[in-house]
Motif scaffolding. Structure first.
Motif: not given
Length: 294
Positions: A194-197, A218-221, A228-230
Protein backbone atom coordinates in the motif's frame (compact mmCIF):
# COMPACT_ATOMS: atom_id res chain seq x y z
CA UNK A 1 -8.99 -10.38 -15.68
CA UNK A 2 -5.44 -10.98 -16.87
CA UNK A 3 -3.74 -14.36 -16.71
CA UNK A 4 -0.09 -15.13 -16.09
CA UNK A 5 1.81 -18.38 -15.78
CA UNK A 6 4.90 -19.42 -13.86
CA UNK A 7 7.90 -21.19 -15.34
CA UNK A 8 9.44 -22.85 -12.30
CA UNK A 9 12.97 -23.94 -13.17
CA UNK A 10 13.27 -26.19 -10.07
CA UNK A 11 10.45 -28.39 -11.37
CA UNK A 12 10.43 -27.91 -15.15
CA UNK A 13 14.20 -27.78 -15.58
CA UNK A 14 16.58 -25.25 -17.11
CA UNK A 15 16.96 -26.86 -20.50
CA UNK A 16 16.98 -23.88 -22.92
CA UNK A 17 14.81 -25.60 -25.52
CA UNK A 18 12.15 -26.40 -22.94
CA UNK A 19 12.13 -22.85 -21.63
CA UNK A 20 11.71 -21.41 -25.13
CA UNK A 21 9.01 -23.94 -26.01
CA UNK A 22 7.07 -23.17 -22.82
CA UNK A 23 7.35 -19.39 -23.21
CA UNK A 24 6.25 -19.44 -26.84
CA UNK A 25 3.37 -21.76 -25.98
CA UNK A 26 2.24 -19.45 -23.16
CA UNK A 27 2.37 -16.49 -25.55
CA UNK A 28 0.47 -18.35 -28.28
CA UNK A 29 -2.19 -19.41 -25.76
CA UNK A 30 -2.83 -15.77 -24.84
CA UNK A 31 -1.26 -15.61 -21.40
CA UNK A 32 -0.43 -12.03 -20.51
CA UNK A 33 2.74 -12.76 -18.56
CA UNK A 34 5.37 -15.29 -17.58
CA UNK A 35 6.82 -15.35 -14.05
CA UNK A 36 10.07 -16.88 -12.77
CA UNK A 37 10.83 -17.43 -9.04
CA UNK A 38 14.11 -16.85 -7.22
CA UNK A 39 16.36 -18.39 -4.63
CA UNK A 40 19.95 -17.22 -4.74
CA UNK A 41 21.29 -20.13 -2.68
CA UNK A 42 19.86 -23.07 -0.76
CA UNK A 43 21.33 -25.26 1.94
CA UNK A 44 20.52 -28.51 3.76
CA UNK A 45 17.73 -28.00 6.27
CA UNK A 46 16.32 -24.82 4.69
CA UNK A 47 12.61 -24.66 5.48
CA UNK A 48 9.67 -22.42 4.65
CA UNK A 49 7.03 -23.03 7.28
CA UNK A 50 6.72 -26.80 7.67
CA UNK A 51 8.27 -27.53 4.26
CA UNK A 52 11.93 -28.38 3.75
CA UNK A 53 13.36 -27.24 0.43
CA UNK A 54 15.56 -29.82 -1.31
CA UNK A 55 18.94 -28.06 -1.60
CA UNK A 56 19.62 -29.40 -5.09
CA UNK A 57 16.63 -27.67 -6.73
CA UNK A 58 17.98 -25.72 -9.73
CA UNK A 59 16.71 -22.17 -9.28
CA UNK A 60 17.91 -20.26 -12.33
CA UNK A 61 18.63 -16.54 -12.00
CA UNK A 62 15.21 -15.02 -12.80
CA UNK A 63 16.45 -11.95 -14.63
CA UNK A 64 18.85 -13.90 -16.81
CA UNK A 65 16.07 -16.38 -17.52
CA UNK A 66 13.61 -13.61 -18.43
CA UNK A 67 16.16 -12.01 -20.75
CA UNK A 68 16.45 -15.35 -22.51
CA UNK A 69 12.64 -15.60 -22.72
CA UNK A 70 12.37 -12.05 -24.06
CA UNK A 71 14.68 -12.89 -26.96
CA UNK A 72 12.48 -15.85 -27.92
CA UNK A 73 9.07 -14.13 -27.65
CA UNK A 74 7.33 -11.00 -28.88
CA UNK A 75 4.47 -9.96 -26.60
CA UNK A 76 4.39 -11.77 -23.27
CA UNK A 77 5.16 -9.62 -20.24
CA UNK A 78 8.04 -10.60 -17.95
CA UNK A 79 7.58 -11.07 -14.21
CA UNK A 80 9.36 -12.28 -11.09
CA UNK A 81 7.52 -14.22 -8.46
CA UNK A 82 9.33 -13.16 -6.38
CA UNK A 83 12.66 -11.40 -6.70
CA UNK A 84 14.38 -11.31 -3.29
CA UNK A 85 14.90 -7.57 -3.33
CA UNK A 86 16.98 -7.04 -0.14
CA UNK A 87 19.60 -9.45 -1.49
CA UNK A 88 20.28 -7.30 -4.59
CA UNK A 89 22.12 -4.00 -4.66
CA UNK A 90 19.60 -1.52 -6.11
CA UNK A 91 22.18 0.47 -8.11
CA UNK A 92 23.10 -2.67 -10.05
CA UNK A 93 19.50 -3.87 -10.16
CA UNK A 94 18.24 -0.60 -11.64
CA UNK A 95 20.61 -1.06 -14.57
CA UNK A 96 19.72 -4.71 -15.10
CA UNK A 97 15.97 -4.16 -15.03
CA UNK A 98 16.08 -1.13 -17.34
CA UNK A 99 18.28 -3.04 -19.78
CA UNK A 100 15.87 -5.98 -19.92
CA UNK A 101 12.98 -3.58 -20.41
CA UNK A 102 14.73 -1.81 -23.28
CA UNK A 103 15.79 -5.03 -24.99
CA UNK A 104 12.28 -6.48 -24.65
CA UNK A 105 10.67 -3.21 -25.86
CA UNK A 106 8.86 -2.54 -22.60
CA UNK A 107 7.97 -6.00 -21.31
CA UNK A 108 9.85 -6.06 -17.96
CA UNK A 109 6.73 -4.72 -16.26
CA UNK A 110 5.79 -7.28 -13.60
CA UNK A 111 8.67 -7.20 -11.18
CA UNK A 112 7.35 -8.65 -7.90
CA UNK A 113 9.65 -8.04 -4.94
CA UNK A 114 9.72 -10.13 -1.78
CA UNK A 115 11.91 -10.30 1.30
CA UNK A 116 12.90 -13.97 1.42
CA UNK A 117 12.19 -16.44 4.22
CA UNK A 118 15.53 -18.24 4.63
CA UNK A 119 17.92 -16.75 7.21
CA UNK A 120 20.83 -18.69 5.74
CA UNK A 121 20.23 -17.11 2.36
CA UNK A 122 20.44 -13.65 3.91
CA UNK A 123 23.66 -14.52 5.73
CA UNK A 124 25.20 -15.83 2.53
CA UNK A 125 24.89 -12.42 0.85
CA UNK A 126 25.80 -10.40 3.93
CA UNK A 127 22.31 -9.08 4.72
CA UNK A 128 20.90 -8.81 8.24
CA UNK A 129 17.78 -10.98 8.14
CA UNK A 130 15.95 -8.87 10.73
CA UNK A 131 16.56 -5.66 8.77
CA UNK A 132 15.70 -6.94 5.31
CA UNK A 133 12.31 -5.20 5.26
CA UNK A 134 13.84 -1.76 5.82
CA UNK A 135 16.52 -2.59 3.26
CA UNK A 136 13.85 -3.51 0.69
CA UNK A 137 11.94 -0.28 1.32
CA UNK A 138 15.10 1.71 0.75
CA UNK A 139 15.98 -0.29 -2.36
CA UNK A 140 12.60 0.60 -3.90
CA UNK A 141 13.32 4.29 -3.33
CA UNK A 142 16.76 3.93 -4.91
CA UNK A 143 15.45 2.12 -7.98
CA UNK A 144 12.83 4.77 -8.68
CA UNK A 145 15.25 7.61 -8.04
CA UNK A 146 17.81 6.23 -10.49
CA UNK A 147 15.23 5.51 -13.19
CA UNK A 148 13.81 9.03 -12.96
CA UNK A 149 17.14 10.85 -12.67
CA UNK A 150 18.69 12.82 -15.51
CA UNK A 151 22.14 13.84 -16.67
CA UNK A 152 22.60 16.07 -13.63
CA UNK A 153 22.69 12.99 -11.41
CA UNK A 154 20.80 12.02 -8.29
CA UNK A 155 21.90 11.56 -4.68
CA UNK A 156 20.68 9.39 -1.84
CA UNK A 157 21.56 9.04 1.83
CA UNK A 158 19.92 6.18 3.70
CA UNK A 159 20.51 3.53 6.30
CA UNK A 160 21.78 0.97 3.78
CA UNK A 161 22.62 2.86 0.59
CA UNK A 162 24.19 6.24 -0.11
CA UNK A 163 25.64 7.92 -3.18
CA UNK A 164 26.11 11.32 -4.78
CA UNK A 165 25.32 12.57 -8.28
CA UNK A 166 24.80 9.21 -9.98
CA UNK A 167 23.42 8.81 -13.50
CA UNK A 168 21.89 5.50 -14.54
CA UNK A 169 21.22 4.92 -18.23
CA UNK A 170 19.55 3.41 -20.20
CA UNK A 171 16.16 4.31 -18.83
CA UNK A 172 13.21 1.91 -19.00
CA UNK A 173 11.60 1.72 -22.43
CA UNK A 174 9.52 4.88 -22.98
CA UNK A 175 9.05 5.28 -19.20
CA UNK A 176 10.61 6.93 -16.18
CA UNK A 177 9.91 3.99 -13.86
CA UNK A 178 9.03 0.32 -13.85
CA UNK A 179 6.12 -1.05 -11.81
CA UNK A 180 7.14 -2.77 -8.59
CA UNK A 181 4.64 -5.21 -7.11
CA UNK A 182 5.06 -6.47 -3.56
CA UNK A 183 4.92 -10.16 -2.80
CA UNK A 184 4.54 -11.86 0.55
CA UNK A 185 2.08 -13.46 2.92
CA UNK A 186 2.26 -11.11 5.88
CA UNK A 187 0.47 -7.97 6.99
CA UNK A 188 3.80 -6.18 6.82
CA UNK A 189 3.97 -7.06 3.12
CA UNK A 190 0.42 -5.77 2.67
CA UNK A 191 1.31 -2.46 4.30
CA UNK A 192 4.45 -2.21 2.13
CA UNK A 193 2.34 -2.80 -0.98
CA UNK A 194 0.00 0.00 0.00
CA UNK A 195 2.77 2.45 0.89
CA UNK A 196 5.20 1.74 -1.91
CA UNK A 197 3.96 -0.85 -4.39
CA UNK A 198 2.15 -0.73 -7.69
CA UNK A 199 0.35 -3.93 -6.74
CA UNK A 200 0.15 -6.79 -4.26
CA UNK A 201 0.86 -10.47 -4.95
CA UNK A 202 0.29 -12.47 -1.74
CA UNK A 203 1.42 -16.04 -1.30
CA UNK A 204 -0.75 -19.08 -1.70
CA UNK A 205 -1.14 -20.42 1.85
CA UNK A 206 -3.49 -17.95 3.50
CA UNK A 207 -6.96 -18.37 5.00
CA UNK A 208 -9.63 -16.49 3.01
CA UNK A 209 -10.38 -14.25 6.00
CA UNK A 210 -6.71 -13.28 6.29
CA UNK A 211 -6.57 -12.59 2.55
CA UNK A 212 -9.47 -10.19 2.88
CA UNK A 213 -7.84 -8.47 5.85
CA UNK A 214 -4.57 -8.07 3.98
CA UNK A 215 -6.16 -6.62 0.83
CA UNK A 216 -8.07 -4.10 2.90
CA UNK A 217 -4.80 -3.29 4.68
CA UNK A 218 -3.15 -2.68 1.30
CA UNK A 219 -5.89 -0.25 0.35
CA UNK A 220 -5.96 1.50 3.73
CA UNK A 221 -2.17 1.89 3.74
CA UNK A 222 -2.27 3.36 0.25
CA UNK A 223 -4.93 5.88 1.26
CA UNK A 224 -3.00 6.82 4.40
CA UNK A 225 0.08 7.47 2.25
CA UNK A 226 -1.90 9.76 -0.06
CA UNK A 227 -1.97 7.20 -2.88
CA UNK A 228 -4.94 6.00 -4.92
CA UNK A 229 -6.00 2.50 -3.77
CA UNK A 230 -7.89 1.99 -7.03
CA UNK A 231 -4.64 2.24 -8.99
CA UNK A 232 -3.13 -0.83 -7.32
CA UNK A 233 -3.17 -4.20 -9.06
CA UNK A 234 -4.07 -7.33 -7.12
CA UNK A 235 -2.48 -10.57 -8.31
CA UNK A 236 -3.30 -14.01 -6.92
CA UNK A 237 -2.25 -17.56 -7.60
CA UNK A 238 -4.78 -19.88 -9.20
CA UNK A 239 -4.84 -23.46 -10.43
CA UNK A 240 -4.47 -24.56 -14.03
CA UNK A 241 -7.78 -26.46 -13.76
CA UNK A 242 -9.78 -23.61 -12.18
CA UNK A 243 -13.23 -22.91 -13.60
CA UNK A 244 -14.97 -19.71 -14.69
CA UNK A 245 -16.94 -19.49 -11.45
CA UNK A 246 -13.75 -19.40 -9.39
CA UNK A 247 -12.30 -16.66 -11.57
CA UNK A 248 -15.46 -14.61 -11.19
CA UNK A 249 -15.28 -15.11 -7.43
CA UNK A 250 -11.71 -13.78 -7.38
CA UNK A 251 -12.68 -10.86 -9.58
CA UNK A 252 -15.39 -9.95 -7.07
CA UNK A 253 -12.65 -9.80 -4.40
CA UNK A 254 -10.78 -7.20 -6.43
CA UNK A 255 -8.28 -9.52 -8.10
CA UNK A 256 -6.99 -8.15 -11.41
CA UNK A 257 -4.52 -10.91 -12.40
CA UNK A 258 -4.35 -14.65 -11.80
CA UNK A 259 -1.09 -16.58 -12.10
CA UNK A 260 -1.25 -20.33 -12.60
CA UNK A 261 1.26 -23.19 -12.72
CA UNK A 262 1.32 -26.10 -15.12
CA UNK A 263 1.16 -29.31 -13.11
CA UNK A 264 2.75 -31.33 -15.90
CA UNK A 265 6.50 -31.35 -16.42
CA UNK A 266 6.59 -32.91 -19.89
CA UNK A 267 6.20 -30.46 -22.81
CA UNK A 268 3.36 -32.35 -24.54
CA UNK A 269 1.31 -32.49 -21.34
CA UNK A 270 2.07 -28.84 -20.60
CA UNK A 271 0.76 -27.97 -24.05
CA UNK A 272 -2.48 -29.79 -23.28
CA UNK A 273 -2.89 -27.99 -19.94
CA UNK A 274 -2.15 -24.50 -21.26
CA UNK A 275 -4.27 -24.97 -24.37
CA UNK A 276 -7.23 -26.25 -22.34
CA UNK A 277 -6.96 -23.25 -20.01
CA UNK A 278 -6.84 -20.85 -22.96
CA UNK A 279 -9.94 -22.43 -24.51
CA UNK A 280 -11.82 -22.39 -21.22
CA UNK A 281 -11.34 -18.65 -20.78
CA UNK A 282 -11.35 -17.55 -24.41
CA UNK A 283 -7.83 -16.16 -24.22
CA UNK A 284 -7.27 -16.43 -27.95
CA UNK A 285 -9.43 -15.41 -30.86
CA UNK A 286 -7.83 -15.70 -34.30
CA UNK A 287 -4.46 -15.45 -32.57
CA UNK A 288 -5.28 -12.32 -30.53
CA UNK A 289 -5.41 -12.32 -26.74
CA UNK A 290 -8.67 -11.30 -25.11
CA UNK A 291 -8.28 -9.35 -21.87
CA UNK A 292 -11.50 -10.39 -20.15
CA UNK A 293 -13.12 -13.48 -18.65
CA UNK A 294 -15.88 -14.98 -20.75
Amino acid sequence: MRFGITYSTPYYGIDPDRIVTFARLAEACGFESLYVPEHIVLYPGATVGPYEIPPSLPYADPLDCLTFVAAATERILLGTGVLLLPYHHPVILAKRLATIDVLSRGRMRLLTAGLGALPGEARAVGVDFAGRGRRADEAIDVLRLLWAGGEEGVSFAGEFFSFDDLCSFPKPHQATRLPIHIGGSSRAAARRAGRLGDGYFPGGALHPDERAVQWELVRASAAAAGRDPEALEYTRFGSIDMDVERVEELAAQGVTRIVVNATATEPDLQREELSAFARRFGLVDDGTRRPGVR
